[in-house]
Structures are given as structure tokens and as C-alpha cells.
Design a protein around this motif. Structure first.
Motif, PDB file in Angstrom:
ATOM      1  N   LYS A   1      -8.155  18.006 -37.187  1.00  0.00           N
ATOM      2  CA  LYS A   1      -7.393  17.112 -36.321  1.00  0.00           C
ATOM      3  C   LYS A   1      -6.463  17.944 -35.455  1.00  0.00           C
ATOM      4  CE  LYS A   1      -3.593  16.194 -39.555  1.00  0.00           C
ATOM      5  NZ  LYS A   1      -2.787  15.138 -40.213  1.00  0.00           N
ATOM      6  N   LEU A   2      -6.039  17.369 -34.351  1.00  0.00           N
ATOM      7  CA  LEU A   2      -5.174  18.101 -33.436  1.00  0.00           C
ATOM      8  C   LEU A   2      -3.828  18.386 -34.091  1.00  0.00           C
ATOM      9  CD1 LEU A   2      -5.926  16.232 -30.084  1.00  0.00           C
ATOM     10  CD2 LEU A   2      -6.693  18.509 -30.762  1.00  0.00           C
ATOM     11  N   PRO A   3      -3.241  19.545 -33.826  1.00  0.00           N
ATOM     12  CA  PRO A   3      -1.955  19.891 -34.437  1.00  0.00           C
ATOM     13  C   PRO A   3      -0.814  19.078 -33.829  1.00  0.00           C
ATOM     14  CG  PRO A   3      -2.561  21.546 -32.831  1.00  0.00           C
ATOM     15  CD  PRO A   3      -3.735  20.617 -32.928  1.00  0.00           C
ATOM     16  N   ASP A   4       0.311  19.093 -34.510  1.00  0.00           N
ATOM     17  CA  ASP A   4       1.526  18.506 -33.946  1.00  0.00           C
ATOM     18  C   ASP A   4       2.091  19.475 -32.912  1.00  0.00           C
ATOM     19  OD1 ASP A   4       1.358  16.305 -35.664  1.00  0.00           O
ATOM     20  OD2 ASP A   4       2.353  17.421 -37.271  1.00  0.00           O
ATOM     21  N   TYR A   5       2.676  18.931 -31.869  1.00  0.00           N
ATOM     22  CA  TYR A   5       3.255  19.796 -30.840  1.00  0.00           C
ATOM     23  C   TYR A   5       4.404  19.090 -30.156  1.00  0.00           C
ATOM     24  CZ  TYR A   5       3.908  22.462 -26.568  1.00  0.00           C
ATOM     25  OH  TYR A   5       4.475  23.178 -25.556  1.00  0.00           O
ATOM     26  N   SER A   6       5.452  19.867 -29.875  1.00  0.00           N
ATOM     27  CA  SER A   6       6.561  19.390 -29.057  1.00  0.00           C
ATOM     28  C   SER A   6       6.906  20.486 -28.059  1.00  0.00           C
ATOM     29  CB  SER A   6       7.775  19.049 -29.925  1.00  0.00           C
ATOM     30  OG  SER A   6       8.235  20.192 -30.626  1.00  0.00           O
ATOM     31  N   PRO A   7       7.423  20.128 -26.886  1.00  0.00           N
ATOM     32  CA  PRO A   7       7.664  21.109 -25.828  1.00  0.00           C
ATOM     33  C   PRO A   7       8.577  22.263 -26.218  1.00  0.00           C
ATOM     34  CG  PRO A   7       7.792  18.881 -24.951  1.00  0.00           C
ATOM     35  CD  PRO A   7       7.705  18.750 -26.445  1.00  0.00           C
ATOM     36  N   ASP A   8       9.409  22.088 -27.257  1.00  0.00           N
ATOM     37  CA  ASP A   8      10.314  23.165 -27.646  1.00  0.00           C
ATOM     38  C   ASP A   8       9.660  24.175 -28.590  1.00  0.00           C
ATOM     39  OD1 ASP A   8      10.094  21.304 -29.669  1.00  0.00           O
ATOM     40  OD2 ASP A   8      12.161  21.597 -30.383  1.00  0.00           O
ATOM     41  N   MET A   9       8.410  23.935 -28.978  1.00  0.00           N
ATOM     42  CA  MET A   9       7.713  24.858 -29.877  1.00  0.00           C
ATOM     43  C   MET A   9       7.283  26.113 -29.122  1.00  0.00           C
ATOM     44  SD  MET A   9       5.082  22.705 -32.255  1.00  0.00           S
ATOM     45  CE  MET A   9       5.638  21.628 -33.576  1.00  0.00           C
ATOM     46  N   PRO A  10       7.501  27.302 -29.687  1.00  0.00           N
ATOM     47  CA  PRO A  10       6.957  28.516 -29.067  1.00  0.00           C
ATOM     48  C   PRO A  10       5.445  28.570 -29.273  1.00  0.00           C
ATOM     49  CG  PRO A  10       7.994  29.060 -31.151  1.00  0.00           C
ATOM     50  CD  PRO A  10       8.278  27.594 -30.921  1.00  0.00           C
ATOM     51  N   ILE A  11       4.742  29.155 -28.317  1.00  0.00           N
ATOM     52  CA  ILE A  11       3.308  29.367 -28.431  1.00  0.00           C
ATOM     53  C   ILE A  11       3.080  30.872 -28.532  1.00  0.00           C
ATOM     54  CG2 ILE A  11       1.069  29.098 -27.299  1.00  0.00           C
ATOM     55  CD1 ILE A  11       2.189  26.661 -25.852  1.00  0.00           C
TER      56      ILE A  11
END
Length: 336
Positions: free
Chosen positions: A147-157
Motif C-alpha cells: 500500500k502507498l506510504p504515509d506522507y506529509s509535506p514536512d517529511m524529508p525525502i
């Protein structure tokens, strides 16, 4: 065109994750619109596309021209091995890339962008007016998630780039003298002066070397007599076509002040046209591995073979340092 194309394009995505992150590196911009889940999870990256100029078909099609026509096109994120969204690991299992200009009639790509926009993706201002002829899209397959991971704009990639090499065409004239050393420098793509030391130039008797290799007693422990006879026949067929008996190849041992792999070609080879061989064609690839790891100048000792047949009494070879490969080690990039 037929309706089956529309049917394939109309397959609904199970889920969409919008990322919408722009990466700026080396004066260029890249954009990650997001990820999708259908039969498998895919991650998309939009990159600059360096379109090659149309090839001028006029003139002689020699080896120089062929080598330059096949100069590699860069694709920055196709060979990534891992992505982290925060602490969530995304393992890359292959991928593909293609020009967006070629997608103008690919309704699946257009539908993907429309679905991304419906899911909340906002096309950044710098990308809105960029012509698709100057863009390519990299599609990476993610293997370790259902399943797709959780993500928020403040997360570093965090992105791990796999080891790779980049080709640079140089075409620097160099005269090689058998049995002699020489030093010279060239200017690389960064504008740096790179010192090159040619420690030795030798003539390689390919027929003698091949016979010695095929006579190695260890081979009989690994292969049947029939397999050895087949290998012998193929090796000598290749030699007949590429380096007739009595002729030699040219071996070069060199040191380089940067970690580059150098490729030399003879002037004769670069200006000649490819030959058409009759019947079965075998190609022989020869590499030269020096006996020592370090040369007399304290730098890594490397080898290159010019696979142009020359007579055994050759003393001087007009040649070119035609290209060099820049090794790129695995490295990690963090996008905040």
C-alpha cells in the motif's frame, strides 16, 4: 488507433499519493508529482530532457560518427536504488524513462497527470510553461510495499543513487610509441586539468594469448572436450574477423590524476567505416589488467586495449584519447 488503447488508458488507479516536491541540483530542476497504486506501486519523477539534434545523414558514416551518435543521454533518477519518505523505506525494483514529447499521443500519461491533479497535485509555476519537448518522465517500480506510504509535506525525502558512470567525449590527439612512456594533460568537463601518464605501450599477440588461455589445464576441469572445442572454434573465428593471424592489438597501461577510465582509439579506426563480415560473426572484447595496482606515479594503474590490428613491427600509432568515463559512487541525497 483503436478502442483497446482507450480501454487500457481508462484503468482506474486504486490509490494516488501526491508528493509535489521540486528538487534543485546543479542548476537544474526536477519534480516528484507523486506515486500511484494499481497492479503495483510506481513513483514518478519529471526531469529535464536533453534532446539530441537530428543526425545529419550526409557524409561518411565512419566509426567516429557512430560512436558520437550513441553518446549516452543522462537520466538522473532512473538508477536510484532506494527512497525514504521520512523513515519509510521504498525499495526500487527497476524502472523506465521516456520523453514527454513522445507522450503527446500517449493518453495514459495524460490521464495520469489529470488524475494526479484531481488528487490535489498542483503543477509548480516553473513547470507550467515548460515545453514537453524539454522534459522526460522517470517511472520507478517500488517492490517492498503493498500500500502507498504515509506522507506529509514536512517529511524529508532521502534518495540513494546507485553507482554509475558517465561518458564524456574528448577526442584528444595522442601519438603512442611502442615501448615508451609519455605524460600529457587534458581538460575535463569541469574545467580541471587532468594529468595522464602512459607508462607503457605494448603490442599484444592475440593468437598467442588465446592459445595460452585455451590450453589452461583448469579449463578441462570445468568444461567437456566438446565445449572446449566449441570455445576454441568461436575464439578463432572472432580472431580471423577482428585480428588476423600475424597481427597485434595495442595495449596501454596508464595512470590518471582523477578516477577516470580512459578509452583510446587509433586514428585509423575512427576514420574507417564498419566492415561487413560474411557468415557467422563473433565479436571479441579484450581488456587489459595490469599486473600491479599502483603505477610509478603513485596513482591507480589501469589498462586499455586499442582493438585495431597492426603489424608486429609497428612502433608509432596515431591515436586519440577519444572519451573517458567518470565513475560515480553510490551517494545519498536529502530533499527537505
Amino acid at each position: 488507433m483503436n478502442f483497446s488503447i482507450l480501454s487500457d488508458c481508462n484503468k482506474k488507479l486504486q490509490d494516488i499519493l501526491v508528493i509535489g516536491k521540486t528538487i534543485e541540483r546543479d542548476g537544474r530542476k526536477y519534480h516528484i508529482p507523486g506515486m500511484t497504486l494499481s497492479d503495483e506501486i510506481k513513483l514518478y519523477i519529471i526531469e529535464p530532457y536533453d534532446k539530441q539534434e537530428p543526425i545529419n545523414r550526409k557524409g561518411i558514416r565512419n566509426h567516429r560518427r557512430i560512436l558520437k551518435e550513441y553518446e549516452e543521454r543522462s537520466c538522473c533518477y532512473l538508477h536510484c536504488s532506494e527512497f525514504y519518505l521520512g523513515d519509510q523505506k521504498l525499495q526500487v525494483q527497476g524502472g523506465m524513462s521516456g520523453s514527454l514529447e513522445d507522450s503527446l499521443e500517449d493518453y495514459g500519461t495524460i490521464q495520469l497527470f489529470l488524475d494526479m491533479m484531481d488528487a490535489g497535485w498542483t503543477v509548480p509555476e516553473w513547470l507550467k510553461e515548460t515545453d514537453w519537448a524539454g522534459l522526460q518522465m522517470v517511472t520507478l517500480n517500488i517492490s517492498n510495499m503493498e500500500k502507498l506510504p504515509d506522507y506529509s509535506p514536512d517529511m524529508p525525502i532521502t534518495i540513494t543513487h546507485s553507482p554509475d558512470s558517465t561518458q564524456h567525449i574528448l577526442e584528444k590527439t595522442v601519438t603512442l610509441n611502442v615501448g615508451k612512456s609519455r605524460s600529457f594533460y587534458f581538460t575535463d568537463d569541469y574545467g580541471d586539468h587532468v594529468q595522464c601518464h602512459i607508462n607503457n605501450v605494448t603490442l599484444i599477440d592475440m593468437w598467442k594469448n588465446t592459445e595460452e588461455e585455451l590450453s589452461n589445464s583448469k579449463l578441462s576441469e570445468r568444461f567437456t572436450p566438446e565445449q572446449l572445442e566449441q570455445a576454441r572454434k568461436q575464439s578463432y573465428d572472432a580472431l580471423e574477423q577482428c585480428c588476423p593471424e600475424g597481427m597485434c592489438y595495442i595495449g596501454i597501461e596508464y595512470e590518471c590524476s582523477k578516477s577516470y577510465d580512459l578509452v583510446f582509439h587509433s586514428k585509423h579506426y575512427l576514420t574507417s567505416r564498419p566492415e561487413t563480415h560474411q557468415g557467422s560473426s563473433h565479436f571479441l572484447m579484450m581488456r587489459l589488467k595490469p599486473d600491479q595496482e599502483t603505477g610509478v606515479h603513485g596513482l591507480p594503474l589501469k589498462g586499455c586495449v586499442i582493438q585495431t590490428p597492426v603489424s608486429p613491427d609497428t612502433t608509432k600509432i596515431p591515436a586519440e584519447l577519444f572519451q573517458y568515463y567518470e565513475r560515480i559512487n553510490e551517494w545519498t541525497e536529502t530533499v527537505s
